[in-house]
Design an enzyme around this catalytic site. Structure first.
Site, PDB file in Angstrom:
ATOM      1  N   TYR A 161       0.857  -1.190   0.000  1.00  0.00           N
ATOM      2  CA  TYR A 161       0.000   0.000   0.000  1.00  0.00           C
ATOM      3  C   TYR A 161       0.889   1.234   0.000  1.00  0.00           C
ATOM      4  O   TYR A 161       1.850   1.314   0.765  1.00  0.00           O
ATOM      5  CB  TYR A 161      -0.872   0.004   1.266  1.00  0.00           C
ATOM      6  CG  TYR A 161      -1.688   1.280   1.415  1.00  0.00           C
ATOM      7  CD1 TYR A 161      -2.983   1.354   0.925  1.00  0.00           C
ATOM      8  CD2 TYR A 161      -1.140   2.411   2.021  1.00  0.00           C
ATOM      9  CE1 TYR A 161      -3.716   2.519   1.033  1.00  0.00           C
ATOM     10  CE2 TYR A 161      -1.863   3.587   2.125  1.00  0.00           C
ATOM     11  CZ  TYR A 161      -3.153   3.630   1.636  1.00  0.00           C
ATOM     12  OH  TYR A 161      -3.871   4.795   1.727  1.00  0.00           O
ATOM     13  N   GLU A 249      -3.327   7.818  -3.986  1.00  0.00           N
ATOM     14  CA  GLU A 249      -3.328   6.543  -3.264  1.00  0.00           C
ATOM     15  C   GLU A 249      -3.202   5.385  -4.257  1.00  0.00           C
ATOM     16  O   GLU A 249      -3.958   5.322  -5.222  1.00  0.00           O
ATOM     17  CB  GLU A 249      -4.623   6.400  -2.464  1.00  0.00           C
ATOM     18  CG  GLU A 249      -4.642   5.160  -1.586  1.00  0.00           C
ATOM     19  CD  GLU A 249      -5.954   5.023  -0.803  1.00  0.00           C
ATOM     20  OE1 GLU A 249      -5.899   5.001   0.431  1.00  0.00           O
ATOM     21  OE2 GLU A 249      -7.018   4.932  -1.433  1.00  0.00           O
TER      22      GLU A 249
END
Ligand code: ADP
Ligand code: MG
Length: 439
Positions: A161, A249
């Site tokens: 992530y 993101e």
């Protein structure tokens, strides 16, 4: 309570910012996210990424099953991934009302792509980030609204992530990353916070080599992959600056068995104040999934957030909105929505605000809680009385005004002859609004 209601409302129907929650989990603080007006689909974000030299897989977008099939053939890839384009995350684990499970599907057979697209296009996809009835994957052909993404699938040996976001607590950009990315990142953050890494960026200096390499190592990239990941991180930061993002993101930022670092998913949020210099980005805006009331409010420079109670709140500033929510909650009531007026108010805006608030059939009372700092309370009072008369207001109205020119405002309200309940302070106002409904 109110904080969770507000954040629920903010997250509703949007591809919510996981990164913000990861930071907030660490800070143990709550915050009302400002409403983001610009939302891009994944494929649009990926186009921006490509332009900045970020590694994304080859893709096409399609809005009919036959186009999807065509695209799959054209890709001529070992494996194809079909991804529903909606403005919400969690698609991988979502469910369509066609019965199809998963908003992201992998297949080695291009012929299957058409069948899959048929079960996606025109159906509602429900994920943990959408309202419970889901969001429709649209099929109509608008210039920028193609609704399934047909991409080259790659084997992923590891999912990490990575995000860059503007963080109030750090007064600037922060990188957040975890070696255990993918579809369960929220759980990783909750159960293993030690696996979330942060790196504060000096906005004047940018991402330093040692920082990019440290983040790459923390994400678990080894050997030559560490340099590659660091390079991707730097490119993502360049993009972040170039498009005036408040968040970029990537989940997952993955690693392939062939030794490539690839961005498999993308969510970018933008600074609305930069619209004047990001014309091309804002022109891609996909308003089709926005709440029509929110869109109408934006036209008048008002921020509207819908909730599920019955007291409409008319406030100025996100802080006051939160406080108003909390106090209504404390007195046993539930906000139906709040409309944030901001500063530099005109009478017409107040009128339009009332129109929006009263259009919601759930609303049984209206609570006005305005603190006039820059705002002149007399303008608010005039707007309120005009709106009450013209809209023939049918629900009780409780008004608490404080600050600049408040005496004149109170005079206008009391001499209006309208059934307006005046309140002395926020607590009093909330009590009176809740009581007005119980009657
Ligand atoms: P969401 O975050 O909305 O669930 P993602 O784009 O992250 O959607 O996709 C969900 C999962 O599907 C990813 O975590 C990844 O495992 C897999 N996936 C996505 N894109 C690809 C791709 N191009 N190749 C292989 N797997 C993919
Ligand atoms: Mg994802």
């Amino acid at each position: 309570m109110a904080a969770s209601m507000a954040s629920q409302a903010v997250a509703r129907g949007l591809r919510a910012a996981t990164s913000k929650h990861l930071l907030l989990d660490k800070c143990k603080c709550t915050q009302l996210n400002p409403r983001r007006w610009l939302n891009l689909q994944e494929y649009q974000s990926k186009k921006l990424m490509q332009e900045s030299g970020v590694a994304v897989q080859r893709f096409y977008v399609a809005d009919t099953a036959s186009e999807a099939l065509e695209a799959a053939k054209r890709l001529n890839a070992k494996e194809i991934v079909l991804k529903a384009q909606i403005l919400a995350g969690g698609r991988g684990k979502g469910v369509f009302d066609s019965g199809l499970k998963g908003g992201v599907h992998l297949t080695k057979d291009p012929a299957v792509v058409g069948e899959l697209a048929n079960k996606m296009l025109g159906f509602n996809l429900t994920t943990k980030q959408t309202p419970k009835d889901g969001v429709k994957v649209k099929t109509h052909r608008l210039k920028t609204h193609f609704q399934v993404m047909v991409a080259e699938a790659l084997d992923i040996s590891r999912e990490t992530y990575f995000a860059i976001l503007m963080d109030r607590a750090c007064n600037g950009p922060v990188m957040v990353g975890s070696p255990q990315g993918g579809m369960d990142i929220e759980e990783v953050a909750a159960k293993s916070p030690e696996l979330i890494f942060k790196e504060v960026i000096d906005i004047f200096e940018g991402v330093r080599d040692d920082q990019a390499l440290r983040m790459a190592a923390n994400l678990g990239f080894k050997g030559p992959l560490e340099r590659q990941a660091a390079d991707q991180i730097k490119r993502l930061y360049d993009l972040f600056l170039k498009v005036d993002a408040t968040q970029v993101e990537v989940n997952p930022l993955g690693e392939t068995p062939e030794g490539q670092v690839v961005c498999f998913d993308a969510k970018i949020n933008f600074d609305d104040n930069a619209e004047f210099r990001q014309k091309a980005v804002f022109a891609m805006d996909d308003m089709t999934e926005s709440d029509p009331t929110e869109t109408e409010a934006a036209k008048w420079d008002l921020k509207y957030i819908g909730m599920d109670g019955n007291i409409a709140c008319f406030v100025n500033g996100a802080g006051l909105a939160m406080a108003t929510c909390d106090i209504i909650d404390l007195h046993g009531g539930k906000p139906a929505n709040f409309l944030d007026l901001g500063g530099g108010v005109k009478e017409r805006q107040v009128y339009e605000a009332f129109k929006l608030l009263t259009a919601d059939p759930k609303v049984e009372a209206i609570l006005v809680n305005i603190f006039g700092g820059i705002v002149n309370c007399a303008i608010i009072a005039n707007g309120i009385t005009k709106a009450c008369r013209e809209l023939e207001l049918k629900v009780p109205l409780v008004v608490r005004l404080e600050g600049t020119n408040v005496h004149e405002a109170k005079r206008i309200l009391s001499e209006s002859g309208l059934p307006i309940t005046a309140a002395d302070d926020l607590d009093d106002a909330a009590k009176k609004a809740v009581a007005a409904i119980k009657k």
